[in-house]
Design an enzyme around this catalytic site. Structure first.
Site, PDB file in Angstrom:
ATOM      1  N   HIS A 101      -8.467  22.796  54.617  1.00  0.00           N
ATOM      2  CA  HIS A 101      -7.199  23.178  54.004  1.00  0.00           C
ATOM      3  C   HIS A 101      -6.062  22.255  54.440  1.00  0.00           C
ATOM      4  CE1 HIS A 101      -9.501  26.716  53.007  1.00  0.00           C
ATOM      5  NE2 HIS A 101      -8.541  27.096  52.191  1.00  0.00           N
ATOM      6  N   LYS A 145       6.169  21.517  39.662  1.00  0.00           N
ATOM      7  CA  LYS A 145       5.206  21.354  38.558  1.00  0.00           C
ATOM      8  C   LYS A 145       3.833  21.027  39.138  1.00  0.00           C
ATOM      9  CE  LYS A 145       5.177  19.500  33.826  1.00  0.00           C
ATOM     10  NZ  LYS A 145       4.874  20.754  33.168  1.00  0.00           N
ATOM     11  N   GLU A 177       9.978  32.801  31.971  1.00  0.00           N
ATOM     12  CA  GLU A 177       9.617  31.683  31.084  1.00  0.00           C
ATOM     13  C   GLU A 177       8.275  32.031  30.444  1.00  0.00           C
ATOM     14  OE1 GLU A 177       8.788  27.992  33.091  1.00  0.00           O
ATOM     15  OE2 GLU A 177       7.919  28.979  34.829  1.00  0.00           O
TER      16      GLU A 177
HETATM   17  N1  PDD Z   1       4.475  22.348  30.247  1.00  0.00           N
HETATM   18  N2  PDD Z   1       7.526  26.040  31.890  1.00  0.00           N
HETATM   19  C1  PDD Z   1       6.255  25.760  32.235  1.00  0.00           C
HETATM   20  C2  PDD Z   1       5.520  26.727  33.093  1.00  0.00           C
HETATM   21  C3  PDD Z   1       5.659  24.565  31.769  1.00  0.00           C
HETATM   22  O1  PDD Z   1       4.391  24.277  32.127  1.00  0.00           O
HETATM   23  C4  PDD Z   1       6.405  23.694  30.919  1.00  0.00           C
HETATM   24  C5  PDD Z   1       5.834  22.407  30.418  1.00  0.00           C
HETATM   25  C6  PDD Z   1       7.718  24.049  30.600  1.00  0.00           C
HETATM   26  C7  PDD Z   1       8.578  23.170  29.722  1.00  0.00           C
HETATM   27  O2  PDD Z   1       8.939  21.982  30.396  1.00  0.00           O
HETATM   28  P1  PDD Z   1       9.284  20.648  29.620  1.00  0.00           P
HETATM   29  O3  PDD Z   1      10.358  20.965  28.637  1.00  0.00           O
HETATM   30  O4  PDD Z   1       9.762  19.743  30.681  1.00  0.00           O
HETATM   31  O5  PDD Z   1       8.026  20.187  28.959  1.00  0.00           O
HETATM   32  C8  PDD Z   1       8.252  25.218  31.100  1.00  0.00           C
HETATM   33  C9  PDD Z   1       3.839  21.090  29.962  1.00  0.00           C
HETATM   34  C10 PDD Z   1       4.190  20.548  28.623  1.00  0.00           C
HETATM   35  C11 PDD Z   1       2.349  21.215  30.197  1.00  0.00           C
HETATM   36  O6  PDD Z   1       1.996  21.938  31.147  1.00  0.00           O
HETATM   37  O7  PDD Z   1       1.558  20.595  29.503  1.00  0.00           O
END
Ligand code: PDD
Length: 279
Positions: A101, A145, A177
């Site tokens: 880990h 992310k 979200e």
């Molecule tokens: N997803 N919230 C989450 C949990 C996300 O995974 C994403 C984006 C967004 C929108 O973020 P942005 O506008 O920067 O794309 C919000 C990407 C597209 C993916 O996981 O493929």
């Protein structure tokens, strides 16, 4: 062609060790850049969020923003036949000699690929889309992310199983979200979206939409709203780099505003198209 650790190679030849912590633990971060022709929308904002994600999990950024820009452009150039492409960029902590880990200083694994994508036309979007709601059981660091996406993929699959576009998430009565997008509502011509912080990913599209609202002189508030607010909103939309700005017309099988798509969405959508098509 894909990019792996310094080389552009065919996807069929791209392999990563089973000792990679991305594979074993989901120990990494990622970005998705939408590209229209040669234009990368929100490039700086995506690179800034990448840096914040790397800082949050203590991985040293393997490239400067200038280098990233060059690498992304080179990858784009291999796929000129794609009209629009989304660039997926992933950095994992790298490979260790065994599965444990904890970790020392490792050489990060850097991977990028390009996928063609077609954004839906306005006419298609005007047909509306469905969403479902679920409790948001994710951790308190949703602003990172992370490639650890088990909850998000379960929500996405749940939506798919219900013939819905997305799962809208609700934490203690408050809408946060969606599985892979941000969510907005409109009430009395005012736009609302959850404030930045630990409970949402600070979406790049979300940020651009807030700028579009300012350009269109429409009031927008980064303020929490409840599931009841969502259900009786005039408009509901979701936003992401690949979905752009998509109106949601039914939630949990109940029509939003009798299934009508609002004027505010249309104005913001048009402004976003204008921005994405200007150089
Ligand atoms: N997803 N919230 C989450 C949990 C996300 O995974 C994403 C984006 C967004 C929108 O973020 P942005 O506008 O920067 O794309 C919000 C990407 C597209 C993916 O996981 O493929």
């Amino acid at each position: 062609m894909v990019y792996l650790n310094g080389n552009f190679i065919p996807k069929s030849k791209a392999y990563v060790s089973v000792m990679d912590r991305g594979f074993l633990f989901g120990d990494g971060v990622y970005e998705v850049f939408p590209v229209y022709g040669k234009k990368i929308v929100g490039e700086e904002l995506h690179l800034k969020r990448l840096q914040e994600g790397l800082d949050a999990i203590n991985i040293v950024n393997p490239h400067s923003n200038e280098n990233w820009s060059l690498l992304i452009r080179e990858l784009i150039s291999y796929h000129q036949d794609y009209h629009n492409q989304s660039i997926y960029l992933q950095i994992s902590r790298g490979c260790d000699d065994d599965r444990k880990h904890t970790h020392g200083d490792l050489m990060p694994t850097v991977y990028m690929q390009s996928t063609p994508f077609a954004s839906k036309s306005k006419n298609d979007l005007l047909k509306g889309s469905a969403a479902i709601t679920r409790d948001d059981i994710r951790w308190n660091q949703c602003n990172t992310k992370s490639t650890s996406l088990i909850a998000n993929i379960m929500y996405a699959q749940d939506a798919k199983n219900h013939q819905a576009e997305e799962t809208i998430l609700c934490r203690n009565g408050v809408i946060t979200e969606c599985s892979s997008s941000n969510v907005f509502i409109v009430n009395d011509n005012c736009i609302y979206t959850h404030p930045e912080g630990p409970y949402i990913l600070p979406g790049v599209t979300r940020k651009i939409v807030l700028n579009c609202a300012r350009d269109c002189q429409i009031l927008a508030k980064e303020k929490t709203f409840t599931k009841q607010d969502l259900m009786k909103a005039d408009e509901v939309w979701i936003t992401s780099s690949t979905r752009e700005i998509m109106p949601i017309t039914s939630v949990d099988g109940i029509l939003i505003n009798d299934g009508r798509i609002g004027d505010v969405w249309s104005l913001i959508y048009d402004r976003y198209q204008e921005l994405k098509n200007t150089n």
